[in-house]
Design a protein around this motif. Structure first.
Motif, PDB file in Angstrom:
ATOM      1  N   ARG A  44       0.827  -1.205   0.000  1.00 47.41           N
ATOM      2  CA  ARG A  44       0.000   0.000   0.000  1.00 47.41           C
ATOM      3  C   ARG A  44       0.865   1.260   0.000  1.00 47.41           C
ATOM      4  O   ARG A  44       0.593   2.220  -0.729  1.00 47.41           O
ATOM      5  N   ARG A  45       1.907   1.253   0.811  1.00 47.81           N
ATOM      6  CA  ARG A  45       2.799   2.412   0.877  1.00 47.81           C
ATOM      7  C   ARG A  45       3.542   2.600  -0.439  1.00 47.81           C
ATOM      8  O   ARG A  45       3.768   3.722  -0.878  1.00 47.81           O
ATOM      9  N   LEU A  46       3.936   1.480  -1.068  1.00 45.07           N
ATOM     10  CA  LEU A  46       4.656   1.573  -2.338  1.00 45.07           C
ATOM     11  C   LEU A  46       3.767   2.151  -3.429  1.00 45.07           C
ATOM     12  O   LEU A  46       4.204   3.011  -4.211  1.00 45.07           O
ATOM     13  N   LEU A  47       2.511   1.701  -3.485  1.00 44.15           N
ATOM     14  CA  LEU A  47       1.604   2.176  -4.533  1.00 44.15           C
ATOM     15  C   LEU A  47       1.180   3.625  -4.321  1.00 44.15           C
ATOM     16  O   LEU A  47       0.685   4.261  -5.250  1.00 44.15           O
ATOM     17  N   ARG A  48       1.363   4.151  -3.106  1.00 46.66           N
ATOM     18  CA  ARG A  48       1.085   5.568  -2.867  1.00 46.66           C
ATOM     19  C   ARG A  48       2.263   6.453  -3.245  1.00 46.66           C
ATOM     20  O   ARG A  48       2.136   7.672  -3.241  1.00 46.66           O
ATOM     21  N   ASN A  49       3.415   5.837  -3.543  1.00 50.75           N
ATOM     22  CA  ASN A  49       4.606   6.584  -3.934  1.00 50.75           C
ATOM     23  C   ASN A  49       4.588   6.757  -5.449  1.00 50.75           C
ATOM     24  O   ASN A  49       4.850   5.822  -6.207  1.00 50.75           O
ATOM     25  N   TRP A  50       4.267   7.976  -5.910  1.00 51.44           N
ATOM     26  CA  TRP A  50       4.114   8.204  -7.342  1.00 51.44           C
ATOM     27  C   TRP A  50       5.429   8.034  -8.087  1.00 51.44           C
ATOM     28  O   TRP A  50       5.436   7.601  -9.242  1.00 51.44           O
ATOM     29  N   GLY A  51       6.541   8.355  -7.442  1.00 48.96           N
ATOM     30  CA  GLY A  51       7.830   8.162  -8.096  1.00 48.96           C
ATOM     31  C   GLY A  51       8.110   6.697  -8.363  1.00 48.96           C
ATOM     32  O   GLY A  51       8.559   6.317  -9.447  1.00 48.96           O
ATOM     33  N   ALA A  52       7.840   5.836  -7.359  1.00 45.08           N
ATOM     34  CA  ALA A  52       8.055   4.399  -7.528  1.00 45.08           C
ATOM     35  C   ALA A  52       7.109   3.813  -8.565  1.00 45.08           C
ATOM     36  O   ALA A  52       7.514   2.976  -9.391  1.00 45.08           O
ATOM     37  N   VAL A  53       5.846   4.234  -8.551  1.00 46.49           N
ATOM     38  CA  VAL A  53       4.886   3.736  -9.538  1.00 46.49           C
ATOM     39  C   VAL A  53       5.302   4.153 -10.945  1.00 46.49           C
ATOM     40  O   VAL A  53       5.273   3.354 -11.890  1.00 46.49           O
ATOM     41  N   GLY A  54       5.718   5.418 -11.086  1.00 51.01           N
ATOM     42  CA  GLY A  54       6.192   5.871 -12.389  1.00 51.01           C
ATOM     43  C   GLY A  54       7.425   5.103 -12.845  1.00 51.01           C
ATOM     44  O   GLY A  54       7.566   4.770 -14.024  1.00 51.01           O
TER      45      GLY A  54
END
Length: 302
Positions: A32-42
């Motif tokens: 959940r925390r990873l998917l809230r990180n827009w940089g990581a998702v991008g």
């Protein structure tokens, strides 16, 4: 407004009770925390695009990466059917760039897997067994650390000849050293935990405890370090190729393309700009993913 009371035997009440009991695991929270990180998702989206392009692209481009076209020497972008231009031999830059991206990603992945297997096994055994075994194993790591990386690669090239397999071996044989130190430190903090003591009391062997209890609990920091190791390996390969010690012609990698573009940049700027941009985007994608995983898994940020 009053809150409705759910009957104990109702379907809604059972679902609510199941959710309350189950809760969220460590990995659910990290996801959940990873998917809230827009940089990581991008970064993950961009990396997926790069991998897909590297796999499919060479089969779609109308030119082969080593195809020489004497009539298209120094062809500029968007001329003669060359979308990104051509080099001094008339070879299509897009085809060579796609092949170079594939080779660099493969080297980064395979060399990182080599370092992962060796480093995790070495560090976990050293940290868990301890004593003389730990001292001997970590002194070996210190000795290998003292050997210059370039000297080690040149020695391999002179002894066995230059080929892409040696690049995997050379880079993987160096990158596992840091991995082993990280795993050893984490193992020292886990070896006296209650679940390890319970496994000892149950009669499990040291090998079983390491494989079933220690290594699975190291996945967090190991995964983060792997995502940061892959770009380091790609940079190392590019550096070797830039010096002429890496991937040999006519095969291409991002390092060889940048090295060739730097030599011919005054005549054909596109030979340097497009491979450099691809390298930057690739490294930034991995770094954004690594930073996102570190922030998601780090318990201090919860």
């Amino acid at each position: 407004m009053s809150t409705p009371i759910l009957a104990p035997g109702s379907r809604e009440g059972a679902a609510l009770m199941e959710t309350a009991v189950r809760g969220r695991s460590l990995w659910d929270d990290a996801r959940r925390r990873l998917l809230r990180n827009w940089g990581a998702v991008g970064g993950m989206i961009m990396l997926a695009v790069l991998v897909l392009v590297a796999i499919i692209g060479p089969h779609v481009v109308p030119f082969a990466y080593d195809q020489i076209n004497k009539g298209d020497v120094w062809a500029a972008p968007l001329t003669g059917g060359h979308l990104l231009g051509a080099d001094s031999l008339g070879r299509d830059l897009l085809a060579r760039l796609l092949m170079g991206l594939r080779v660099s990603l493969a080297i980064g992945l395979i060399a990182t897997l080599v370092s992962l297997v060796i480093g995790v096994a070495w560090g976990a055994v050293a940290g868990f067994v301890g004593g003389v075994v730990d001292e001997v194993m970590m002194r070996i790591v210190d000795v290998l650390y003292s050997l210059p990386f370039i000297f080690f690669v040149i020695l391999l090239m002179v002894t066995f000849g230059s080929n892409i397999i040696l690049i995997f071996i050379a880079i993987g044989a160096v990158e596992w050293l840091t991995m082993s130190r990280i795993v050893r430190g984490q193992t020292l903090s886990l070896k006296h935990k209650e679940f390890v003591e319970a496994a000892r009391a149950a009669g499990l062997t040291q090998g079983s405890i390491i494989a079933k209890h220690i290594v699975p609990n190291l996945l967090g920091p190991v995964v983060v370090y792997v995502t940061l190791t892959i770009p380091a390996v790609i940079l190392a390969e590019s550096f070797l190729s830039f010096l002429g010690l890496g991937v040999q012609p006519p095969m291409a990698s991002l390092g060889t393309l940048i090295a060739g573009g730097a030599q011919d940049m005054e005549l054909a700027w596109w030979l340097l700009v497009f491979p450099s941009l691809t390298m930057v985007v690739t490294l930034m994608s991995f770094n954004f993913i690594g930073d996102g995983l570190r922030d998601a898994i780090d318990p201090k940020d919860r």
